[in-house]
Design a protein around this motif. Structure first.
Motif, mmCIF file in Angstrom:
data_model
loop_
_atom_site.group_PDB
_atom_site.id
_atom_site.type_symbol
_atom_site.label_atom_id
_atom_site.label_comp_id
_atom_site.label_asym_id
_atom_site.label_seq_id
_atom_site.Cartn_x
_atom_site.Cartn_y
_atom_site.Cartn_z
ATOM 1 N N ARG A 64 0.875 -1.175 0.000
ATOM 2 C CA ARG A 64 0.000 0.000 0.000
ATOM 3 C C ARG A 64 0.909 1.220 0.000
ATOM 4 O O ARG A 64 1.846 1.296 0.800
ATOM 5 C CB ARG A 64 -0.888 -0.022 1.241
ATOM 6 N N VAL A 65 0.648 2.166 -0.898
ATOM 7 C CA VAL A 65 1.437 3.392 -0.979
ATOM 8 C C VAL A 65 0.536 4.548 -0.563
ATOM 9 O O VAL A 65 -0.424 4.874 -1.263
ATOM 10 C CB VAL A 65 1.991 3.606 -2.406
ATOM 11 N N ASN A 66 0.847 5.127 0.588
ATOM 12 C CA ASN A 66 0.084 6.267 1.088
ATOM 13 C C ASN A 66 0.788 7.546 0.656
ATOM 14 O O ASN A 66 1.977 7.725 0.924
ATOM 15 C CB ASN A 66 -0.023 6.210 2.610
ATOM 16 N N LEU A 94 1.907 10.227 -11.004
ATOM 17 C CA LEU A 94 3.216 9.812 -11.512
ATOM 18 C C LEU A 94 3.585 8.415 -11.005
ATOM 19 O O LEU A 94 4.190 7.630 -11.742
ATOM 20 C CB LEU A 94 4.293 10.833 -11.142
ATOM 21 N N LEU A 95 3.220 8.081 -9.775
ATOM 22 C CA LEU A 95 3.450 6.722 -9.277
ATOM 23 C C LEU A 95 2.740 5.705 -10.165
ATOM 24 O O LEU A 95 3.319 4.688 -10.554
ATOM 25 C CB LEU A 95 2.960 6.586 -7.833
ATOM 26 N N ARG A 96 1.486 5.991 -10.494
ATOM 27 C CA ARG A 96 0.707 5.076 -11.347
ATOM 28 C C ARG A 96 1.312 4.991 -12.747
ATOM 29 O O ARG A 96 1.416 3.914 -13.320
ATOM 30 C CB ARG A 96 -0.742 5.538 -11.408
ATOM 31 N N GLN A 97 1.720 6.121 -13.300
ATOM 32 C CA GLN A 97 2.354 6.129 -14.625
ATOM 33 C C GLN A 97 3.673 5.365 -14.614
ATOM 34 O O GLN A 97 4.107 4.860 -15.644
ATOM 35 C CB GLN A 97 2.611 7.568 -15.090
ATOM 36 N N PRO A 101 0.373 -0.213 -9.280
ATOM 37 C CA PRO A 101 -1.053 -0.442 -9.524
ATOM 38 C C PRO A 101 -1.920 0.635 -8.872
ATOM 39 O O PRO A 101 -1.690 1.026 -7.726
ATOM 40 C CB PRO A 101 -1.307 -1.810 -8.884
ATOM 41 N N ALA A 102 -2.898 1.097 -9.614
ATOM 42 C CA ALA A 102 -3.759 2.186 -9.138
ATOM 43 C C ALA A 102 -4.443 1.853 -7.819
ATOM 44 O O ALA A 102 -4.598 2.724 -6.961
ATOM 45 C CB ALA A 102 -4.796 2.526 -10.201
ATOM 46 N N ASP A 103 -4.830 0.591 -7.632
ATOM 47 C CA ASP A 103 -5.530 0.223 -6.404
ATOM 48 C C ASP A 103 -4.594 0.098 -5.199
ATOM 49 O O ASP A 103 -5.046 -0.166 -4.084
ATOM 50 C CB ASP A 103 -6.341 -1.053 -6.593
ATOM 51 N N SER A 104 -3.299 0.328 -5.395
ATOM 52 C CA SER A 104 -2.330 0.307 -4.295
ATOM 53 C C SER A 104 -1.999 1.698 -3.784
ATOM 54 O O SER A 104 -1.326 1.845 -2.770
ATOM 55 C CB SER A 104 -1.019 -0.346 -4.749
ATOM 56 N N VAL A 105 -2.452 2.726 -4.502
ATOM 57 C CA VAL A 105 -2.089 4.110 -4.176
ATOM 58 C C VAL A 105 -3.272 4.805 -3.505
ATOM 59 O O VAL A 105 -4.381 4.833 -4.044
ATOM 60 C CB VAL A 105 -1.669 4.875 -5.450
#
Length: 132
Positions: A64-66, A94-97, A101-105
């Motif tokens: 999980r990335v907060n 930018l993390l997603r790009q 994974p989007a569901d981890s951010v």
């Protein structure tokens, strides 16, 4: 089997535990991205921090990335909340790009930080890793 091999076999569970410790997301340091006053634009240095953070997140997956955004004490509370959210959102994008994974951010704009902090330190986004 000789004693040496039996001793090594007995250590396998310990080695597995050590490997697990090395991928503990909470053991990763917090990454911090700084912004100029009244801006949510990522400069080259900030982009490098985010891209490096994405590489860590991919290595730790699942993780999980907060992404926590902050703003300085200048301006009203509503403005600072919106600015902190915009900063955090740009970092998350930018993390997603960069392959996270989007569901981890997870994004949160915290708004204004306490006045005791230096203005430069208050204009930031923190990237924190946690177990999913």
């Amino acid at each position: 089997m000789n004693r040496r091999w039996l001793g090594m076999l007995a250590m396998l569970p310990l080695l597995g535990a050590c490997a697990q410790l090395n991928r503990d997301p909470a053991a990763e340091p917090v990454r911090v991205v700084f912004f100029t006053a009244d801006s949510d634009t990522l400069d080259a240095q900030a982009q490098a921090v985010v891209v490096e953070s994405a590489a860590v997140a991919r290595r730790l997956a699942p993780v999980r990335v907060n992404v926590l955004g902050y703003a300085g004490p200048v301006g009203g509370a509503a403005f600072n909340r919106a600015l902190s959210e915009a900063r955090a959102q740009h970092v998350a994008d930018l993390l997603r790009q960069s392959g996270v994974p989007a569901d981890s951010v997870f994004v949160l704009g915290r708004g204004e930080v306490p006045f005791a902090m230096a203005p430069v330190e208050s204009r930031r986004v923190e990237i924190r890793f946690a177990a999913p």
